[in-house]
Design a protein around this motif. Structure first.
Motif, PDB file in Angstrom:
ATOM      1  N   ALA A 157       0.029  10.054  -3.613  1.00 48.85           N
ATOM      2  CA  ALA A 157      -0.434   9.403  -3.429  1.00 48.85           C
ATOM      3  C   ALA A 157      -1.607   8.715  -4.774  1.00 48.85           C
ATOM      4  N   GLU A 158      -1.824  11.034  -4.540  1.00 52.32           N
ATOM      5  CA  GLU A 158      -2.937  11.021  -5.103  1.00 52.32           C
ATOM      6  C   GLU A 158      -2.693  11.897  -6.588  1.00 52.32           C
ATOM      7  N   SER A 167      -0.208   5.698  -4.573  1.00 56.24           N
ATOM      8  CA  SER A 167      -1.203   4.151  -3.919  1.00 56.24           C
ATOM      9  C   SER A 167      -1.962   3.917  -4.420  1.00 56.24           C
ATOM     10  N   LEU A 192       5.450   5.269   1.591  1.00 56.80           N
ATOM     11  CA  LEU A 192       5.960   6.649   2.698  1.00 56.80           C
ATOM     12  C   LEU A 192       6.837   5.810   3.878  1.00 56.80           C
ATOM     13  N   ASN A 248      -4.674   2.451  -3.440  1.00 56.73           N
ATOM     14  CA  ASN A 248      -5.790   2.076  -2.993  1.00 56.73           C
ATOM     15  C   ASN A 248      -6.859   2.001  -3.883  1.00 56.73           C
ATOM     16  N   ASP A 259       5.113  12.639  -1.170  1.00 58.86           N
ATOM     17  CA  ASP A 259       3.806  11.897  -0.601  1.00 58.86           C
ATOM     18  C   ASP A 259       2.991  12.272  -1.926  1.00 58.86           C
ATOM     19  N   LYS A 291      -7.930   5.424  -5.226  1.00 60.98           N
ATOM     20  CA  LYS A 291      -7.205   6.463  -6.533  1.00 60.98           C
ATOM     21  C   LYS A 291      -7.458   6.625  -7.218  1.00 60.98           C
ATOM     22  N   VAL A 329       3.299  16.522   0.626  1.00 61.86           N
ATOM     23  CA  VAL A 329       1.820  15.708  -0.364  1.00 61.86           C
ATOM     24  C   VAL A 329       1.278  16.493  -1.729  1.00 61.86           C
ATOM     25  N   GLY A 378      -2.167  -0.881  -2.223  1.00 62.65           N
ATOM     26  CA  GLY A 378      -1.269  -1.104  -3.305  1.00 62.65           C
ATOM     27  C   GLY A 378      -0.738   0.101  -2.992  1.00 62.65           C
ATOM     28  N   ASN A 437       0.702  -0.951   0.085  1.00 59.22           N
ATOM     29  CA  ASN A 437      -0.079   0.417   0.426  1.00 59.22           C
ATOM     30  C   ASN A 437       0.824   1.558   0.182  1.00 59.22           C
ATOM     31  N   GLY A 438       0.675   2.389  -0.500  1.00 56.45           N
ATOM     32  CA  GLY A 438       0.915   3.835  -0.442  1.00 56.45           C
ATOM     33  C   GLY A 438       1.287   4.193   1.526  1.00 56.45           C
ATOM     34  N   TRP A 460     -10.172  16.189   5.084  1.00 54.01           N
ATOM     35  CA  TRP A 460      -9.959  15.384   5.933  1.00 54.01           C
ATOM     36  C   TRP A 460      -9.236  16.072   7.233  1.00 54.01           C
ATOM     37  N   ALA A 511      -2.774   8.846   6.801  1.00 55.01           N
ATOM     38  CA  ALA A 511      -0.704   7.881   6.354  1.00 55.01           C
ATOM     39  C   ALA A 511      -0.009   8.615   6.230  1.00 55.01           C
ATOM     40  N   SER A 512       0.103  10.191   5.611  1.00 55.65           N
ATOM     41  CA  SER A 512       1.816  10.983   5.730  1.00 55.65           C
ATOM     42  C   SER A 512       2.229  10.858   7.525  1.00 55.65           C
ATOM     43  N   THR A 558      -3.529  16.637   5.226  1.00 56.31           N
ATOM     44  CA  THR A 558      -3.013  15.619   4.171  1.00 56.31           C
ATOM     45  C   THR A 558      -3.997  14.398   4.959  1.00 56.31           C
ATOM     46  N   PHE A 559      -3.850  13.508   4.041  1.00 62.08           N
ATOM     47  CA  PHE A 559      -4.522  12.900   4.518  1.00 62.08           C
ATOM     48  C   PHE A 559      -3.416  11.807   5.797  1.00 62.08           C
TER      49      PHE A 559
HETATM   50  C1  LIG Z   1      -4.105   7.107   0.114  1.00 56.69           C
HETATM   51  C2  LIG Z   1      -3.177   8.156   0.581  1.00 56.69           C
HETATM   52  C3  LIG Z   1      -1.867   7.687   1.214  1.00 56.69           C
HETATM   53  C4  LIG Z   1      -1.988   6.304   1.799  1.00 56.69           C
HETATM   54  O1  LIG Z   1      -1.607   5.156   0.982  1.00 56.69           O
HETATM   55  P1  LIG Z   1      -2.623   4.170   1.077  1.00 56.69           P
HETATM   56  O2  LIG Z   1      -2.374   2.920  -0.412  1.00 56.69           O
HETATM   57  O3  LIG Z   1      -3.809   3.751   1.937  1.00 56.69           O
HETATM   58  O4  LIG Z   1      -1.858   3.467   2.125  1.00 56.69           O
HETATM   59  C5  LIG Z   1      -1.059   8.886   2.189  1.00 56.69           C
HETATM   60  N1  LIG Z   1      -1.050   8.918   1.722  1.00 56.69           N
HETATM   61  C6  LIG Z   1      -2.361   9.952   1.048  1.00 56.69           C
HETATM   62  C7  LIG Z   1      -2.163  11.776   0.596  1.00 56.69           C
HETATM   63  C8  LIG Z   1      -3.367   9.607   0.475  1.00 56.69           C
HETATM   64  O5  LIG Z   1      -4.161  10.262   0.071  1.00 56.69           O
END
Ligand SMILES: *Cc1c(COP(=O)(O)O)cnc(C)c1O
Length: 379
Positions: A171-172, A193, A59, A195, A169, A198, A143, A205, A54-55, A324, A83-84, A80-81
């Motif tokens: 991811a998006e 990411s 990171l 997910n 990051d 996305k 991000v 992934g 996953n993303g 968020w 996860a960062s 941000t989401f």
């Molecule tokens: C989706 C997302 C992630 C995490 O990715 P995952 O694949 O869900 O673990 C991290 N940072 C941002 C900004 C995201 O939008």
């Protein structure tokens, strides 16, 4: 209910997944993993890439490879989401949060420069220190919020001036560019990411790329339990089991074949929303500077009546979600240092909501969403 951002599996996903099942190659080895990595690398214009489960895992690995360690500080945007920020915490490090620009919603680079200039110094061996805490700042995680980007040439300049490692990051932001250069390719490391929501998805992934190919190889090693021998159980580090499995890489290859179409679909959806909602009520849109071509991953607009509109749309079969919660409002991060001028993060959070923008959203469904918003504002 019209979904917010659903996967679009209209390519060769089933064919490739069937091939995994028919041949028995469903797990960590198989043709699709290296193929997905190679095709992804060429899509964004780098030499190599390593896939992850996953993303967030990408990171975590990326920060570790940049030398982020216990008690270090990492600079990142407040919006941000989660996860960062979590990836920083996994290493025992702590974020310093930066407020965002009110139009692009990206990390405010003026605040960043002012902070580095006034509140930090380099010690004798060139390590950047945040003076008030006496702690080392190792890296900056930018991000690309909602697939938009900040002024990346300016940011890379700031990072090299202060000896900061840069991790993106992204991811998006798969498919977004700044000055024609792909998101994820400006920093030392870029993470993506796949997910479910996305722009392209493998179910779950991620992917890691790096300016320096040897970092990608180190990431591959660490993500594969730091195994040094294909047969004997010898490992030379505390590694992770972070690789993507073949079945999911198979979906990834099929998704990548459609990525260009997904990006143009997202951009067309954003254009239609902007032209149909411009001037309706007090609606405003997230704006990028001209050098940035966002992928418009998740279309998000602002109105002072956000809460009411959110409720109205969800009651009317239109899935809509708020933005968020800023990191400084979450219990794990509320005590982190937050660099702000007027808490723009809160203002944006209180007024922003996302609209349905799946790549396979029909014109009819989008018109329905637009009509509902017109009805809400009495336009
Ligand atoms: C989706 C997302 C992630 C995490 O990715 P995952 O694949 O869900 O673990 C991290 N940072 C941002 C900004 C995201 O939008």
């Amino acid at each position: 209910m019209i979904p917010l951002s659903a996967p679009n599996l209209s390519g060769r996903e089933l064919e490739y997944v069937s091939r995994c099942i028919q041949t028995g190659w469903i797990s960590s080895a198989g043709e699709f993993v290296p193929r997905f990595e190679a095709e992804f690398a060429s899509t964004v214009g780098v030499q190599s890439a390593v896939s992850t489960m996953n993303g967030t895992a990408a990171l975590h690995l990326g920060l570790k490879l940049l030398g982020v360690d216990r008690d270090h500080l990492v600079l990142m945007p407040n919006v941000t989401f989660v996860a960062s920020a979590n990836a920083i915490s996994y290493l025992g490090a702590e974020p310093i949060l930066f407020d965002i620009d009110p139009t692009s919603w990206q990390m405010d680079l003026d605040l960043l420069e002012e902070f580095l200039d006034r509140e930090c110094h380099c010690d004798d061996d060139g390590t950047l220190i945040y003076a008030a805490a006496g702690r080392r700042i190792t890296a900056l995680m930018v991000v690309h919020v909602q697939g938009h980007m900040c002024d990346m040439p300016r940011l890379t300049g700031i990072c090299s001036r202060y000896g900061l490692k840069l991790i993106e990051d992204a991811a998006e932001a798969l498919g977004s560019t700044c000055d024609g250069k792909a998101a994820g390719t400006f920093g030392d490391i870029g993470c993506f990411s796949f997910n479910g929501n996305k722009i392209m998805s493998t179910g779950g992934g991620g992917m890691l790329i790096a300016r320096n190919d040897s970092l990608v190889e180190k990431a591959r090693h660490l993500a594969t339990t730091a195994k040094t021998d294909p047969m004997r159980y010898h490992h030379d580090d505390v590694g992770f089991n972070y690789r993507l499995v073949n079945v999911l890489a198979a979906i990834g290859v099929a998704q990548l074949e459609q990525l260009a179409g997904f990006v143009s679909a997202k951009r067309a959806i954003a254009n239609t929303y902007e032209s149909s909602l411009e001037g309706v009520g007090d609606i405003r849109f997230q704006k990028s500077q001209v050098e940035v071509a966002p992928n418009h991953w998740l279309f998000t607009m602002q109105t002072a009546r956000m809460e009411e509109l959110l409720e109205f749309l969800n009651k009317n079969e239109v899935m809509s979600r708020p933005f968020w919660a800023p990191m400084n409002t979450l219990p794990m991060y509320e005590n982190c240092h937050y660099v702000s001028r007027g808490d723009v993060s809160a203002t944006v959070h209180q007024s922003a909501l996302s609209l349905p923008c799946s790549t396979n959203l029909t014109r009819e469904d989008q018109n329905f969403v637009i009509q509902k918003i017109h009805n809400f504002f009495g336009a």
